[in-house]
Enzyme design. Sequence first.
Site, PDB file in Angstrom:
ATOM      1  CB  CYS A  16      -8.236   1.203   6.026  1.00  0.00           C
ATOM      2  SG  CYS A  16      -7.839   0.114   4.910  1.00  0.00           S
ATOM      3  CB  CYS A  42      -0.837  -0.115   1.230  1.00  0.00           C
ATOM      4  SG  CYS A  42      -1.767   1.418   1.590  1.00  0.00           S
ATOM      5  CG  ASN A  70      -9.162   0.368  10.847  1.00  0.00           C
ATOM      6  OD1 ASN A  70      -9.280  -0.530  11.692  1.00  0.00           O
ATOM      7  ND2 ASN A  70      -9.117   0.355   9.682  1.00  0.00           N
ATOM      8  CB  CYS A  89      -4.616  13.786   2.482  1.00  0.00           C
ATOM      9  SG  CYS A  89      -5.989  13.474   1.154  1.00  0.00           S
TER      10      CYS A  89
END
Length: 347
Positions: free
Chosen positions: A338, A111, A296, A118
């Site tokens: 995640c 990943c 999560n 972001c």
Amino acid sequence: MLIYNDGKIDILSLLPNELEEQLLALGEKKFRAKQIFNWLHVKRVQSFDDMTNLSVQLRNLLKEKFCLKSLFIAKRLESNTDNTVKYLYRLNDGNHIESVIMEYSYGNTICVSTQVGCKMGCRFCASTIAGYKRSLTASEILLQIYESERDSGRKISGVVLMGIGEPLDNFENVVDFLRLLSDENGTNMSLRHVSVSTCGIVPRIYELAELKLGITLSISLHASNNQARSEIMPINDRYDINELLTACRHYFKVTGRRISFEYALIDGHNDSRKDAEELADLLKNFVCHVNIIPVNKIKERNYRSDRKSANRFRQYLEDLGINATVRRTLGADIDAACGQLRREYEI
Ligand code: SAH
């Protein structure tokens, strides 16, 4: 695309034709570009001096004109519960990114991050909390694979662009990365083994469709109506569910590739039978797959869910004829699951 760093060209980001152009401009023969591409992407040397079939003169010329980027392992965390390894990489400019190797029955998947931070601001995601610094170059995305393979000694057979950042907000570099990764004279990875995940930047989905790269497109949907989606994903105010799904239909029509919808399940927000019915209605007539991720926990937010609710929601969807799975949680003990990737190591 050419990227200059201190006036030098980032050689690892150059596509084969761009590298060839550069070499021709230096008065070199075409085949030199092929040799150099092989040193960079197959032998993966870390210095121009290691390119031993080139003359010392040419190596010196390369050093003057080009830079060869690298990643430094700032931290390596290995899971005690599965074979997940998380790397914290320091970039040449001191910023940090994270990559995670996960082991599946069919091989190792990595990943990778596509940006430092972001801008998208999804409420449940840790990557967004420290804000946005910059996009990664194609070489910095590639190097996450090269360095992780080198360090772990594990062969990576699949890539998901689901680390820190929004891939479609770094469109050109991500496309160059995909072209380099799949180049037959380089790593030669089939793009069928690569997933690009997006929160839904609609115009870029149309652009991506035209490129017919063969990748799997993953859409972070996470809700079945605009109100619920806007509450957790600001991008929904820009491109709503209807526009997003129209773009997805177009993507499937042009590429023939089944779309994967990600659905982070949050207790009391998007996990009821009514939500499942609404979702099934949205996705009817779609060739797709729904991946349910029990949200999560991140320490800044109060969202929660568990495997039981996820299995219940999956059953609702199955009963409604929608193909769905619950995502396995890997690397939970090292914060590699995640949405848990974050940058808190900046000096
Ligand atoms: N920006 C891209 C890719 C990065 S995130 C995107 O939005 O798709 C990869 C996936 O993890 C996305 O589906 C994202 O919504 C999801 N995710 C983020 N935080 C999460 C969390 N706390 N729990 C579960 N999934 C999460």
